[in-house]
Design a protein around this motif. Structure first.
Motif, PDB file in Angstrom:
ATOM      1  N   PHE A 124       0.800  -1.215   0.000  1.00 56.03           N
ATOM      2  CA  PHE A 124       0.000   0.000   0.000  1.00 56.03           C
ATOM      3  C   PHE A 124       0.840   1.276   0.000  1.00 56.03           C
ATOM      4  CE2 PHE A 124      -2.658  -3.307   1.978  1.00 56.03           C
ATOM      5  CZ  PHE A 124      -3.710  -3.289   1.075  1.00 56.03           C
ATOM      6  N   THR A 125       2.143   1.164  -0.066  1.00 57.34           N
ATOM      7  CA  THR A 125       3.037   2.332  -0.056  1.00 57.34           C
ATOM      8  C   THR A 125       3.785   2.420  -1.376  1.00 57.34           C
ATOM      9  OG1 THR A 125       3.332   2.133   2.341  1.00 57.34           O
ATOM     10  CG2 THR A 125       4.942   3.453   1.147  1.00 57.34           C
ATOM     11  N   TYR A 126       3.714   3.557  -2.017  1.00 60.27           N
ATOM     12  CA  TYR A 126       4.420   3.765  -3.279  1.00 60.27           C
ATOM     13  C   TYR A 126       5.897   4.016  -2.998  1.00 60.27           C
ATOM     14  CZ  TYR A 126       5.954   6.014  -7.618  1.00 60.27           C
ATOM     15  OH  TYR A 126       6.635   6.336  -8.762  1.00 60.27           O
ATOM     16  N   THR A 127       6.769   3.277  -3.653  1.00 56.73           N
ATOM     17  CA  THR A 127       8.211   3.405  -3.444  1.00 56.73           C
ATOM     18  C   THR A 127       8.953   3.699  -4.741  1.00 56.73           C
ATOM     19  OG1 THR A 127       8.483   0.998  -3.677  1.00 56.73           O
ATOM     20  CG2 THR A 127       8.182   1.872  -1.436  1.00 56.73           C
ATOM     21  N   GLY A 128       8.233   4.061  -5.795  1.00 60.24           N
ATOM     22  CA  GLY A 128       8.878   4.321  -7.074  1.00 60.24           C
ATOM     23  C   GLY A 128       9.716   5.585  -7.057  1.00 60.24           C
ATOM     24  N   SER A 129      10.583   5.721  -8.040  1.00 61.98           N
ATOM     25  CA  SER A 129      11.487   6.874  -8.112  1.00 61.98           C
ATOM     26  C   SER A 129      10.835   8.074  -8.791  1.00 61.98           C
ATOM     27  CB  SER A 129      12.766   6.487  -8.873  1.00 61.98           C
ATOM     28  OG  SER A 129      12.453   6.009 -10.179  1.00 61.98           O
ATOM     29  N   THR A 130       9.802   7.860  -9.619  1.00 65.94           N
ATOM     30  CA  THR A 130       9.129   8.960 -10.297  1.00 65.94           C
ATOM     31  C   THR A 130       8.168   9.646  -9.334  1.00 65.94           C
ATOM     32  OG1 THR A 130       9.216   7.753 -12.395  1.00 65.94           O
ATOM     33  CG2 THR A 130       7.685   9.611 -12.256  1.00 65.94           C
ATOM     34  N   PRO A 131       8.287  10.956  -9.170  1.00 63.37           N
ATOM     35  CA  PRO A 131       7.341  11.650  -8.281  1.00 63.37           C
ATOM     36  C   PRO A 131       5.905  11.433  -8.741  1.00 63.37           C
ATOM     37  CG  PRO A 131       9.188  13.085  -8.838  1.00 63.37           C
ATOM     38  CD  PRO A 131       9.307  11.878  -9.716  1.00 63.37           C
ATOM     39  N   LEU A 132       5.024  11.217  -7.790  1.00 64.95           N
ATOM     40  CA  LEU A 132       3.625  10.979  -8.148  1.00 64.95           C
ATOM     41  C   LEU A 132       3.042  12.142  -8.935  1.00 64.95           C
ATOM     42  CD1 LEU A 132       2.270   9.345  -4.862  1.00 64.95           C
ATOM     43  CD2 LEU A 132       2.442   8.244  -7.105  1.00 64.95           C
ATOM     44  N   ALA A 133       3.468  13.355  -8.628  1.00 65.72           N
ATOM     45  CA  ALA A 133       2.938  14.523  -9.325  1.00 65.72           C
ATOM     46  C   ALA A 133       3.274  14.498 -10.807  1.00 65.72           C
ATOM     47  CB  ALA A 133       3.472  15.799  -8.681  1.00 65.72           C
ATOM     48  N   ASP A 134       4.279  13.727 -11.203  1.00 63.71           N
ATOM     49  CA  ASP A 134       4.666  13.642 -12.611  1.00 63.71           C
ATOM     50  C   ASP A 134       3.891  12.560 -13.359  1.00 63.71           C
ATOM     51  OD1 ASP A 134       6.480  15.641 -12.107  1.00 63.71           O
ATOM     52  OD2 ASP A 134       8.215  14.302 -11.968  1.00 63.71           O
ATOM     53  N   LEU A 135       3.041  11.833 -12.671  1.00 68.31           N
ATOM     54  CA  LEU A 135       2.267  10.759 -13.287  1.00 68.31           C
ATOM     55  C   LEU A 135       0.815  11.191 -13.455  1.00 68.31           C
ATOM     56  CD1 LEU A 135       3.662   7.779 -11.168  1.00 68.31           C
ATOM     57  CD2 LEU A 135       4.354   8.436 -13.491  1.00 68.31           C
ATOM     58  N   ALA A 136       0.164  10.667 -14.476  1.00 68.27           N
ATOM     59  CA  ALA A 136      -1.230  11.007 -14.733  1.00 68.27           C
ATOM     60  C   ALA A 136      -2.134  10.314 -13.715  1.00 68.27           C
ATOM     61  CB  ALA A 136      -1.621  10.584 -16.142  1.00 68.27           C
ATOM     62  N   PRO A 137      -3.224  10.964 -13.308  1.00 70.64           N
ATOM     63  CA  PRO A 137      -4.188  10.293 -12.425  1.00 70.64           C
ATOM     64  C   PRO A 137      -4.673   8.985 -13.045  1.00 70.64           C
ATOM     65  CG  PRO A 137      -4.666  12.643 -12.564  1.00 70.64           C
ATOM     66  CD  PRO A 137      -3.617  12.365 -13.587  1.00 70.64           C
ATOM     67  N   GLY A 138      -4.729   7.949 -12.214  1.00 70.84           N
ATOM     68  CA  GLY A 138      -5.138   6.637 -12.692  1.00 70.84           C
ATOM     69  C   GLY A 138      -3.994   5.759 -13.155  1.00 70.84           C
ATOM     70  N   THR A 139      -2.758   6.272 -13.135  1.00 70.68           N
ATOM     71  CA  THR A 139      -1.597   5.467 -13.517  1.00 70.68           C
ATOM     72  C   THR A 139      -1.433   4.286 -12.565  1.00 70.68           C
ATOM     73  OG1 THR A 139      -0.425   7.358 -14.467  1.00 70.68           O
ATOM     74  CG2 THR A 139       0.915   5.468 -13.790  1.00 70.68           C
ATOM     75  N   VAL A 140      -1.231   3.104 -13.125  1.00 69.24           N
ATOM     76  CA  VAL A 140      -1.014   1.904 -12.314  1.00 69.24           C
ATOM     77  C   VAL A 140       0.402   1.924 -11.773  1.00 69.24           C
ATOM     78  CG1 VAL A 140      -0.908  -0.613 -12.333  1.00 69.24           C
ATOM     79  CG2 VAL A 140      -2.707   0.578 -13.610  1.00 69.24           C
ATOM     80  N   LEU A 141       0.540   1.815 -10.456  1.00 70.18           N
ATOM     81  CA  LEU A 141       1.849   1.830  -9.797  1.00 70.18           C
ATOM     82  C   LEU A 141       2.328   0.435  -9.421  1.00 70.18           C
ATOM     83  CD1 LEU A 141       1.125   4.815  -7.372  1.00 70.18           C
ATOM     84  CD2 LEU A 141       2.193   4.916  -9.645  1.00 70.18           C
ATOM     85  N   ALA A 142       1.397  -0.442  -9.098  1.00 70.33           N
ATOM     86  CA  ALA A 142       1.737  -1.825  -8.729  1.00 70.33           C
ATOM     87  C   ALA A 142       0.455  -2.651  -8.751  1.00 70.33           C
ATOM     88  CB  ALA A 142       2.381  -1.887  -7.342  1.00 70.33           C
ATOM     89  N   THR A 143       0.607  -3.944  -8.981  1.00 68.33           N
ATOM     90  CA  THR A 143      -0.545  -4.855  -8.918  1.00 68.33           C
ATOM     91  C   THR A 143      -0.133  -6.146  -8.220  1.00 68.33           C
ATOM     92  OG1 THR A 143      -0.074  -5.938 -11.045  1.00 68.33           O
ATOM     93  CG2 THR A 143      -1.469  -3.968 -11.098  1.00 68.33           C
ATOM     94  N   ARG A 144      -1.113  -6.835  -7.694  1.00 69.83           N
ATOM     95  CA  ARG A 144      -0.874  -8.173  -7.159  1.00 69.83           C
ATOM     96  C   ARG A 144      -2.176  -8.957  -7.220  1.00 69.83           C
ATOM     97  NH1 ARG A 144      -0.152  -7.333  -0.567  1.00 69.83           N
ATOM     98  NH2 ARG A 144      -2.257  -6.549  -0.142  1.00 69.83           N
TER      99      ARG A 144
END
Length: 453
Positions: free
Chosen positions: A55-75
């Motif tokens: 439930f915690t985003y750990t990616g290197s790209t700032p969230l503000a640089d991603l479009a709303p609805g972008t998939v960050l992880a799945t399981r």
């Protein structure tokens, strides 16, 4: 395995698990309450001590640089209720969304896969988990968390099971966002819309690219449903084009009026401090300077409370008992006035999709007397405000079916749900949306709260 055998297996398993949940629910209450399940403090502390990293985003790209609805992880994982498995498969999705303050955050949603194959029919089911604790979100519940706060999500499985048996996929977002901003309606709507965007993009969900979407939710789920419908044309036109309709019940229209309606009530008065905590958190404002010592004590105690913990726990509580004498009228607090007026659905645009709206009118059954100025309600929601919202949508040309039940908030659900499901099924079938606009009774003015002189 054929669809009929899968239905039988799912139905039998669901009945067995829900019977187990029912045996754990507290008995002996004379008031209508949602089913809650007590659990050992050790189990709750253990869950809190080992947070799920998904439930915690750990990616290197700032969230503000991603479009709303972008998939960050799945399981992918099996569906578990009270630690018992159901023959359902889930895909959980971490995605980029927007909170109440317009900041980019990571949300989470759960897709309950269709029983067989792929489907072009999706139900956005908005949960009434109503909690100030992020760990009470439905995605935590479905992944195996077991605590009182998640039991609403488990019970709701019985509410959307009918759609599953008809071949739909179900999308259930943690609508209150990563910090559980209870009652912050616009955030609920944005998270709901972005969760649907993410579900359509995520792999392995069983959702076809051409899928159409129906929205449904009751109580807290109606907050998300209505706000998603209102915001979709501007915030998520890609989702708005896919919507066939929105069904909701027990609707929060004008929070400033609802706080007055439940003021001093026997069961629902605890919603007052919950809303103060949630709205302050969501909008990033500080309301503690206006509280007296008792109010600050309650405010601190409820920082992670769920609705199950406050219902009936503060009988007779009033706003006046929580605030300093000079703020006994909440209209004397400018930041409060500005904030609650942003949550007034009556000042927002009309949705573009047909709506089914149900509302109870016998709040006395849950300890809330009829208001002299606001009229009847279901114990927490105000029938006159719902009537006016429906009539406003009708005046703008929207097909609306409006129903009232001579019952309370909880007892209206068994009557609202079958009608709402049948109405949504007809929208998916392409049947033109009906209207009861000509028969909706007169309601209350949905005017914003005016500052006190």
């Amino acid at each position: 395995m054929g669809i009929s055998r899968r239905r039988v297996r799912f139905g039998a398993a669901l009945a067995a698990v829900m019977a187990t949940v029912a045996t754990l629910a507290p008995a002996g209450s004379s008031q209508a309450r949602p089913a809650v399940v007590p659990t050992a403090q050790g189990a709750r502390q253990e869950a809190a001590a080992t947070p799920d990293p998904f439930f915690t985003y750990t990616g290197s790209t700032p969230l503000a640089d991603l479009a709303p609805g972008t998939v960050l992880a799945t399981r992918a994982l099996p569906y578990r209720i009270a630690r018992l498995p159901l023959p359902l498969q889930l895909v959980q999705v971490l995605f980029r969304t927007t909170d109440q303050r317009g900041e980019a955050v990571a949300g989470v949603t759960t897709v309950v896969r269709p029983l067989v194959g792929r489907t072009a029919k999706v139900i956005g089911y908005q949960s009434f988990y109503d909690s100030l604790n992020p760990e009470d979100g439905p995605s935590r519940a479905y992944s195996g968390v077991f605590s009182p706060g998640v039991m609403a999500a488990h019970v709701e499985t019985t509410l959307f099971a009918g759609f599953l048996l008809q071949g739909y996929a179900i999308v259930v977002a943690d609508t209150q966002g990563p910090t559980a901003d209870f009652a912050a309606g616009p955030e609920y709507g944005q998270v709901t819309l972005d969760s649907l965007r993410a579900a359509l993009k995520a792999p392995g969900t069983g959702i076809a690219p051409t899928a159409r979407i129906g929205l449904i939710g009751y109580s807290g789920g109606a907050i998300a449903t209505n706000w998603a419908s209102v915001l979709a044309p501007g915030y998520a036109p890609d989702i708005d084009r896919r919507l066939v309709g929105a069904a909701e019940g027990g609707v929060l229209v004008r929070p400033s009026a609802n706080l007055g309606y439940v003021d001093g009530s026997m069961v629902w008065a605890g919603v007052i401090p919950m809303a103060v905590v949630g709205v302050a958190r969501g909008f990033g404002i500080d309301l503690t300077p206006y509280l007296n010592d008792y109010g600050k004590q309650v405010y601190a105690k409820l920082q992670k409370a769920s609705i199950a913990q406050v219902l009936g726990a503060y009988p007779g509580l009033t706003w006046r008992k929580m605030t300093k004498p000079e703020y006994a009228d909440p209209a004397r607090i400018p930041v409060f006035v500005d904030t609650v007026n942003q949550l007034n659905l009556g000042t927002r645009p009309t949705p573009t999709v047909p709506m089914f709206i149900g509302q109870g009118t016998a709040g006395e059954l849950e300890g809330t007397p009829r208001s002299r100025t606001l009229g009847p309600g279901d114990g927490v929601m105000i029938a006159g405000d719902v009537r006016s919202l429906a009539k406003q949508y009708c005046a703008d040309g929207l097909p609306v079916v409006h129903r009232e039940y001579p019952l309370s908030h909880f007892t209206s659900v068994p009557f609202w749900l079958p009608e709402a499901m049948a109405w949504l099924n007809a929208r998916f079938a392409g049947v033109p949306a009906p209207s009861t606009c000509s028969s909706i009774p007169a309601g209350n003015p949905l005017t914003p709260l005016a500052p006190a002189p």
